[in-house]
Design an enzyme around this catalytic site. Structure first.
Site, PDB file in Angstrom:
ATOM      1  N   PHE A 247       0.839  -1.251  -0.127  1.00  0.00           N
ATOM      2  CA  PHE A 247      -0.023  -0.102  -0.037  1.00  0.00           C
ATOM      3  C   PHE A 247       0.907   1.361  -0.153  1.00  0.00           C
ATOM      4  O   PHE A 247       0.641   1.828  -1.027  1.00  0.00           O
ATOM      5  CB  PHE A 247      -0.884  -0.154   1.106  1.00  0.00           C
ATOM      6  CG  PHE A 247      -1.458   1.173   1.552  1.00  0.00           C
ATOM      7  CD1 PHE A 247      -2.170   2.035   0.892  1.00  0.00           C
ATOM      8  CD2 PHE A 247      -1.420   1.651   3.071  1.00  0.00           C
ATOM      9  CE1 PHE A 247      -2.796   3.179   0.992  1.00  0.00           C
ATOM     10  CE2 PHE A 247      -2.091   2.808   3.436  1.00  0.00           C
ATOM     11  CZ  PHE A 247      -2.932   3.506   2.357  1.00  0.00           C
TER      12      PHE A 247
ATOM     13  N   ASP B 116      10.116  -6.700  -3.531  1.00  0.00           N
ATOM     14  CA  ASP B 116       8.767  -7.279  -2.699  1.00  0.00           C
ATOM     15  C   ASP B 116       8.748  -8.865  -2.942  1.00  0.00           C
ATOM     16  O   ASP B 116       8.948  -9.377  -4.137  1.00  0.00           O
ATOM     17  CB  ASP B 116       7.623  -6.334  -3.392  1.00  0.00           C
ATOM     18  CG  ASP B 116       6.582  -6.464  -2.161  1.00  0.00           C
ATOM     19  OD1 ASP B 116       5.988  -7.559  -2.050  1.00  0.00           O
ATOM     20  OD2 ASP B 116       6.171  -5.478  -1.836  1.00  0.00           O
TER      21      ASP B 116
ATOM     22  N   THR C  93       2.096  -9.747   1.291  1.00  0.00           N
ATOM     23  CA  THR C  93       0.770  -8.728   1.463  1.00  0.00           C
ATOM     24  C   THR C  93       0.442  -7.955   0.675  1.00  0.00           C
ATOM     25  O   THR C  93      -0.587  -7.280   0.391  1.00  0.00           O
ATOM     26  CB  THR C  93       0.949  -8.234   2.802  1.00  0.00           C
ATOM     27  OG1 THR C  93       1.887  -7.382   3.121  1.00  0.00           O
ATOM     28  CG2 THR C  93       0.959  -9.261   4.173  1.00  0.00           C
TER      29      THR C  93
ATOM     30  N   ASP D 253      12.426 -11.886  -1.456  1.00  0.00           N
ATOM     31  CA  ASP D 253      12.308 -11.966   0.043  1.00  0.00           C
ATOM     32  C   ASP D 253      13.588 -11.428   0.742  1.00  0.00           C
ATOM     33  O   ASP D 253      14.692 -11.854   0.639  1.00  0.00           O
ATOM     34  CB  ASP D 253      12.094 -13.382   0.337  1.00  0.00           C
ATOM     35  CG  ASP D 253      11.877 -13.574   1.725  1.00  0.00           C
ATOM     36  OD1 ASP D 253      12.088 -12.471   2.682  1.00  0.00           O
ATOM     37  OD2 ASP D 253      10.869 -14.351   2.302  1.00  0.00           O
TER      38      ASP D 253
ATOM     39  N   SER E 282       7.288  -5.277   5.307  1.00  0.00           N
ATOM     40  CA  SER E 282       6.705  -5.884   6.522  1.00  0.00           C
ATOM     41  C   SER E 282       5.171  -5.933   6.521  1.00  0.00           C
ATOM     42  O   SER E 282       4.604  -4.958   5.891  1.00  0.00           O
ATOM     43  CB  SER E 282       6.902  -5.144   7.911  1.00  0.00           C
ATOM     44  OG  SER E 282       6.211  -5.530   8.952  1.00  0.00           O
TER      45      SER E 282
ATOM     46  N   TYR F 233       4.858  -7.642  15.705  1.00  0.00           N
ATOM     47  CA  TYR F 233       4.845  -6.763  14.803  1.00  0.00           C
ATOM     48  C   TYR F 233       5.591  -5.545  15.824  1.00  0.00           C
ATOM     49  O   TYR F 233       6.780  -4.910  15.304  1.00  0.00           O
ATOM     50  CB  TYR F 233       3.634  -6.019  14.579  1.00  0.00           C
ATOM     51  CG  TYR F 233       3.605  -4.990  13.732  1.00  0.00           C
ATOM     52  CD1 TYR F 233       3.936  -4.885  12.372  1.00  0.00           C
ATOM     53  CD2 TYR F 233       2.852  -3.738  13.882  1.00  0.00           C
ATOM     54  CE1 TYR F 233       4.181  -4.021  11.538  1.00  0.00           C
ATOM     55  CE2 TYR F 233       2.829  -2.633  13.292  1.00  0.00           C
ATOM     56  CZ  TYR F 233       3.319  -2.480  12.027  1.00  0.00           C
ATOM     57  OH  TYR F 233       3.528  -1.541  11.133  1.00  0.00           O
TER      58      TYR F 233
HETATM   59  P1  NAD Z   1       1.586  -3.792   2.913  1.00  0.00           P
HETATM   60  O1  NAD Z   1       1.324  -4.930   3.709  1.00  0.00           O
HETATM   61  O2  NAD Z   1       0.686  -3.248   2.156  1.00  0.00           O
HETATM   62  O3  NAD Z   1       3.098  -3.509   2.549  1.00  0.00           O
HETATM   63  C1  NAD Z   1       4.058  -4.244   2.926  1.00  0.00           C
HETATM   64  C2  NAD Z   1       4.845  -4.841   1.741  1.00  0.00           C
HETATM   65  O4  NAD Z   1       6.019  -5.696   2.169  1.00  0.00           O
HETATM   66  C3  NAD Z   1       3.879  -5.798   0.924  1.00  0.00           C
HETATM   67  O5  NAD Z   1       4.109  -5.564  -0.356  1.00  0.00           O
HETATM   68  C4  NAD Z   1       4.594  -7.243   1.149  1.00  0.00           C
HETATM   69  O6  NAD Z   1       4.542  -8.110   0.493  1.00  0.00           O
HETATM   70  C5  NAD Z   1       6.134  -6.728   1.431  1.00  0.00           C
HETATM   71  N1  NAD Z   1       6.920  -7.734   2.104  1.00  0.00           N
HETATM   72  C6  NAD Z   1       6.553  -8.183   3.469  1.00  0.00           C
HETATM   73  N2  NAD Z   1       7.521  -9.192   3.704  1.00  0.00           N
HETATM   74  C7  NAD Z   1       8.443  -9.005   2.860  1.00  0.00           C
HETATM   75  C8  NAD Z   1       9.902  -9.752   2.669  1.00  0.00           C
HETATM   76  N3  NAD Z   1      10.241 -10.672   3.362  1.00  0.00           N
HETATM   77  N4  NAD Z   1      10.442  -9.491   1.427  1.00  0.00           N
HETATM   78  C9  NAD Z   1       9.901  -8.523   0.514  1.00  0.00           C
HETATM   79  N5  NAD Z   1       8.902  -7.871   0.552  1.00  0.00           N
HETATM   80  C10 NAD Z   1       8.137  -8.221   1.781  1.00  0.00           C
HETATM   81  O7  NAD Z   1       1.969  -2.556   4.281  1.00  0.00           O
HETATM   82  P2  NAD Z   1       1.544  -1.044   4.478  1.00  0.00           P
HETATM   83  O8  NAD Z   1       0.376  -0.438   4.813  1.00  0.00           O
HETATM   84  O9  NAD Z   1       2.001  -0.357   2.990  1.00  0.00           O
HETATM   85  O10 NAD Z   1       2.905  -0.824   5.321  1.00  0.00           O
HETATM   86  C11 NAD Z   1       4.305  -0.665   4.756  1.00  0.00           C
HETATM   87  C12 NAD Z   1       5.252  -0.234   5.870  1.00  0.00           C
HETATM   88  O11 NAD Z   1       4.794   0.974   6.502  1.00  0.00           O
HETATM   89  C13 NAD Z   1       5.634  -1.415   6.820  1.00  0.00           C
HETATM   90  O12 NAD Z   1       6.617  -1.364   7.143  1.00  0.00           O
HETATM   91  C14 NAD Z   1       4.635  -1.053   7.942  1.00  0.00           C
HETATM   92  O13 NAD Z   1       4.890  -1.674   9.129  1.00  0.00           O
HETATM   93  C15 NAD Z   1       4.751   0.728   7.818  1.00  0.00           C
HETATM   94  N6  NAD Z   1       3.600   1.384   8.580  1.00  0.00           N
HETATM   95  C16 NAD Z   1       2.297   1.320   7.916  1.00  0.00           C
HETATM   96  C17 NAD Z   1       1.294   1.878   8.433  1.00  0.00           C
HETATM   97  C18 NAD Z   1      -0.096   2.158   7.765  1.00  0.00           C
HETATM   98  O14 NAD Z   1      -0.917   2.837   8.437  1.00  0.00           O
HETATM   99  N7  NAD Z   1      -0.012   1.673   6.523  1.00  0.00           N
HETATM  100  C19 NAD Z   1       1.419   2.596   9.910  1.00  0.00           C
HETATM  101  C20 NAD Z   1       2.520   2.303  10.430  1.00  0.00           C
HETATM  102  C21 NAD Z   1       3.584   1.639   9.906  1.00  0.00           C
END
Ligand code: NAD
Length: 321
Positions: free
Chosen positions: A21, A41, A45, A66, A85, A155
């Protein structure tokens, strides 16, 4: 300014988790600024569909990898944005070991890449490092209240460890690092089933179902529209500040009010249904953004109703409702 260089001098960025996202919006914004982007990626997720519209661009590369295995990128890199993540509770609760691995090993490898290339490194940390906070709103120097053996610890503690690792690389290896603590962000490309409040409410409202509010809904959240969050992350990247810096919306709202606003803006006949609160669900959450304002001149610009309207329109375009 030579072509391909941003105002901060970045020319080639690596975004881990770039098909997620936030990552996909970040890739888009970097490209728009003339920066080449390598998106790593494993689609755990996220999905290639989130960046499908970028794949034809000569400055963009999508690599399935990964980051807990290894991270290797040939050629120069001057910015590493580490977002990989699982991030929604539904995801990290079903992927506990993967979440701990990406926060630890994934962060280690991403930091290694930044160190090897002499790149600036930005860790996407989270407001969850504050746990169920005893201080409100949360400034960056609040240490948090996290249950290390609770279900959410996979987490919260992974991110706390990632922050410690990032700090150690800065102090002992001289890597140019920064930590951004992101608060709840919403917008297009969230998965309707990812379990977070806003996409769940919108999905239910568009389906004409009752909106499931946990507990009595008096627990608060502060949300930020994705464009504002991305602007904040990039402002930190372009500064020389190490952080941590909170990026989030300071407007605090009971969850039940959020549900009512979604019902109103979606024109849904929806009602509200109360369900059990998850274990260790924080009662309050609001960023103190004084530091982001002073250091980066950043604050959110998109009002809640406008951001929700845009997000509802995007969900509607996907579901055809
Ligand atoms: P998301 O799940 O949409 O995106 C995370 C991406 O990481 C996914 O595309 C997933 O496939 C990839 N991923 C996971 N494990 C992996 C690995 N081992 N190797 C390669 N890729 C991997 O989540 P998001 O909401 O876009 O969050 C992105 C980041 O921002 C995260 O680190 C999250 O902790 C942080 N964050 C997001 C929010 C929020 O409100 N969206 C709030 C606080 C922190």
């Amino acid at each position: 300014m030579s072509p391909g260089f941003s105002s901060a001098g970045f020319s080639r960025a690596v975004v881990t988790g770039g098909a997620g996202f936030l990552g996909s919006h970040l890739c888009e914004r970097l490209l728009r600024r003339g920066i080449d982007v390598i998106c790593l990626d494993n689609f755990l997720t996220g999905t290639p569909a989130n960046v499908a519209h970028l794949v034809g661009e000569p400055r963009f590369r999508l690599i399935k990898c990964d980051v807990t295995d290894f991270v290797h990128v040939p050629g120069p890199v001057d910015l590493v944005l580490h977002l990989a993540s699982a991030a929604s509770p539904a995801d990290y609760l079903r992927l506990p070991i993967e979440t701990l691995k990406v926060g630890s090993l994934g962060t280690l490898h991403a930091l290694g890449l930044a160190g090897e290339k002499g790149a600036r490194f930005v860790l996407a940390s989270t407001s969850e490092v504050y746990g169920d906070p005893r201080q409100h709103p949360q400034p960056e120097d609040y240490w948090g209240n996290v249950n290390p053996v609770g279900p959410r610890s996979v987490y919260d503690e992974a991110k706390r460890y990632a922050e410690a690792l990032t700090t150690a690389y800065r102090m002992s290896r001289g890597t140019d690092t920064a930590i951004v603590r992101i608060f709840n962000t919403y917008g297009p490309r969230m998965r309707p089933d990812d379990g977070r409040a806003i996409p769940t409410f919108i999905r239910q409202a568009l389906a004409g179902e009752p909106l499931s509010v946990t507990g009595d809904g008096s627990q608060t959240r502060s949300v930020c529209y994705v464009d504002d969050t991305i602007r904040g992350i990039l402002a930190l990247a372009e500064s020389d500040a190490p952080g941590p810096v909170n990026i989030g919306g300071p407007l605090e709202l009971p969850v039940v009010e959020l549900a009512k606003t979604v019902i109103e803006l979606s024109g849904s006949p929806g009602s509200i249904r109360h369900i059990d609160r998850p274990v260790d669900d924080p009662q309050v959450r609001r960023p103190d953004i004084t530091l982001a304002r002073e250091l980066l001149g950043w604050e959110p610009r998109v009002p809640l109703r406008e951001g929700l309207t845009r997000t509802i329109a995007w969900f509607r375009s996907r579901t055809g409702v």
